[in-house]
Enzyme design. Structure first.
Site, PDB file in Angstrom:
ATOM      1  N   LYS A 107       0.817  -1.219   0.000  1.00  0.00           N
ATOM      2  CA  LYS A 107       0.000   0.000   0.000  1.00  0.00           C
ATOM      3  C   LYS A 107       0.850   1.268   0.000  1.00  0.00           C
ATOM      4  O   LYS A 107       0.328   2.360  -0.226  1.00  0.00           O
ATOM      5  CB  LYS A 107      -0.949  -0.018   1.193  1.00  0.00           C
ATOM      6  CG  LYS A 107      -2.013  -1.106   1.067  1.00  0.00           C
ATOM      7  CD  LYS A 107      -2.963  -1.115   2.250  1.00  0.00           C
ATOM      8  CE  LYS A 107      -4.130  -2.055   2.023  1.00  0.00           C
ATOM      9  NZ  LYS A 107      -3.723  -3.487   2.148  1.00  0.00           N
TER      10      LYS A 107
HETATM   11  C1  LIG Z   1      -4.472  -4.544   1.543  1.00  0.00           C
HETATM   12  C2  LIG Z   1      -3.710  -5.804   1.406  1.00  0.00           C
HETATM   13  C3  LIG Z   1      -4.114  -6.834   0.516  1.00  0.00           C
HETATM   14  C4  LIG Z   1      -5.399  -6.766  -0.284  1.00  0.00           C
HETATM   15  O1  LIG Z   1      -5.342  -5.807  -1.322  1.00  0.00           O
HETATM   16  P1  LIG Z   1      -6.718  -5.316  -1.988  1.00  0.00           P
HETATM   17  O2  LIG Z   1      -6.302  -4.275  -2.955  1.00  0.00           O
HETATM   18  O3  LIG Z   1      -7.531  -4.750  -0.860  1.00  0.00           O
HETATM   19  O4  LIG Z   1      -7.359  -6.487  -2.609  1.00  0.00           O
HETATM   20  C5  LIG Z   1      -3.315  -7.954   0.387  1.00  0.00           C
HETATM   21  N1  LIG Z   1      -2.193  -8.097   1.117  1.00  0.00           N
HETATM   22  C6  LIG Z   1      -1.781  -7.150   1.997  1.00  0.00           C
HETATM   23  C7  LIG Z   1      -0.553  -7.374   2.797  1.00  0.00           C
HETATM   24  C8  LIG Z   1      -2.506  -5.967   2.168  1.00  0.00           C
HETATM   25  O5  LIG Z   1      -2.096  -5.045   3.052  1.00  0.00           O
END
Ligand SMILES: *Cc1c(COP(=O)(O)O)cnc(C)c1O
Length: 433
Positions: A107
């Site tokens: 993210k």
């Molecule tokens: C947020 C997150 C996901 C999921 O991603 P999305 O875009 O919400 O599907 C997967 N793995 C980790 C470590 C995350 O922080």
């Protein structure tokens, strides 16, 4: 580029307005009014471009003239200040590691890009402050806090449930100071989320200019397209069609991948791998979208039962199930299967996945099982395994060296404001103006 609300296609706004407000007034997600097309020449010669050049080419048509070219190039370069290694795990199976950023979760890219766009858009409005309000169950808060740290004109307020995030995650949220404020909530993640929703609807908070920073926001969602181009660039030489498996929760990341394909990236197939929260895999089987209550799992960042971005995926395919079905396969895996995969990959391939990456690996292997070497497969590794040291160490009895990013944050001093009700949040927001 204009963006329309998925609840009302005639409501259209600029990239700037969509990025600043996050969501349309009618609560619809924003979606680009047209799908740009990259020139075939660029894809053909992608190995001659740096990561930042690729990212600029990919994102520029979505922004149009709302950010000048030199500034957008700078934003993209600053966003991508770390590496995205592709690691061969098995024959035809690769991990694309997206966790080398400041908070070691994928993210970081979206948060860094969004913060710099908002900074550009608010620079001339010295008297106008934007407040980003987010509830976090762990990873989002840290990435947003780090991405927006020190950005002028923007305050960040993060709500987290007391005692329910890991030590590392709490430190990442509460030690930065400056324009970042952590509110420690006596309650659960759902309580935090409810307070945030209530604040967005509260007329008395209108002057606070609240916005969100989750993947609903186009400025956080779209830069996730970059990963898929990086994977393609790294594996183009292999000469086989590419399939990508994405560990999915809110489905923002995979939706960005499918958008990357729509604008011209040759990806043969997508696999959405979920944990026990299996709304989408069930939908792909039955064409019935029926979210159930959220189930807690080891891959907790994917504990989402009603993924916000799935409506965007449907929109990409003109709501035609047949077309979507050709390009997307979705599987769900239990925690038991996840741990077994983590163990197997660690002992047989000497590669340590985190629980989210392990779900992606499982999805990829299941899809490739009867494909006899036709494809090159990539699964996205979305978080550093050290963030899940508790569950991993317990199951594998191994030591994970602590990376610098984590060490430095662990020495910081926790500073929070404790709240136990919506009135507490509202009072804080009004007084902080
Ligand atoms: C947020 C997150 C996901 C999921 O991603 P999305 O875009 O919400 O599907 C997967 N793995 C980790 C470590 C995350 O922080």
């Amino acid at each position: 580029m204009k963006y329309y609300s998925l609840n009302n296609p005639s409501h259209k706004v600029s990239f700037k307005e969509a990025a600043i407000t996050g969501i349309a007034p009618d609560k619809g997600l924003y979606f680009p009014e047209s799908i740009p097309q990259l020139d075939a020449d660029f894809i053909e010669n992608i190995e001659n471009y740096t990561g930042a050049e690729i990212a600029y080419k990919v994102i520029a048509p979505f922004i149009g003239d709302e950010i000048p070219e030199d500034r957008l190039r700078q934003i993209v370069e600053e966003t991508l200040s770390f590496n995205f290694p592709l690691v061969e795990v098995e024959e035809d199976v690769y991990a694309l590691e997206l966790f080398h950023g400041p908070t070691m979760a994928f993210k970081d890219v979206g948060a860094r890009f969004m913060s710099r766009c908002l900074n550009y858009f608010t620079k001339d409005e010295a008297d106008k402050k934007i407040t980003i309000l987010v509830a976090t169950s762990g990873d989002t808060g840290g990435a947003v806090a780090s991405g927006f740290l020190g950005v002028e004109g923007i305050n960040v307020v993060i709500l987290y449930p007391s005692g329910k995030v890991s030590d590392v995650q709490e430190k990442q949220l509460t030690t930065l100071g400056q324009n970042i404020t952590a509110l420690e909530v006596e309650g659960t993640f759902d309580d935090c989320q409810d307070m945030v929703k209530k604040a967005f609807l509260d007329e008395e908070l209108k002057d606070v200019s609240l916005t969100s920073a989750n993947s609903i926001n186009i400025a956080r969602w779209l830069p996730q397209m970059f990963y898929y181009f990086f994977a393609y660039k790294a594996l183009k030489k292999a000469g086989k069609p590419l399939v990508v498996a994405v560990p999915s929760g809110n489905f923002g990341n995979i939706c960005a991948g499918m958008m990357a394909k729509k604008i011209g990236l040759p990806i043969a197939h997508f696999i959405a791998a979920t944990n026990a929260n299996d709304t989408v895999p069930r939908y792909m089987d039955t064409q019935e979208y029926t979210p159930k209550g959220t189930i807690e799992t080891l891959s907790n960042a994917m504990d989402v039962s009603n993924p916000s971005n799935f409506v965007r995926i449907l929109e990409l395919f003109g709501k035609q199930f047949g077309k979507l079905d050709e390009e997307l396969t979705s599987y769900s895996f239990t925690d038991k299967e996840t741990i077994a995969a983590l163990q197997k990959v660690y002992t047989e391939d000497e590669y340590l996945c985190d629980p989210h990456g392990a779900v992606g690996y499982l999805g990829l292997k299941k899809y490739l099982a009867d494909k006899h070497g036709e494809y090159t497969g990539v699964f996205l590794e979305t978080a550093h395994p050290v963030k899940f040291a508790d569950s991993i160490i317990k199951n594998l009895a191994i030591e994970i060296p602590i990376p610098e990013q984590i060490k430095s944050v662990m020495n910081g001093e926790k500073k929070v404001i404790a709240i136990n009700s919506y009135e507490g949040l509202k009072g804080y927001l009004l007084s902080a103006q």
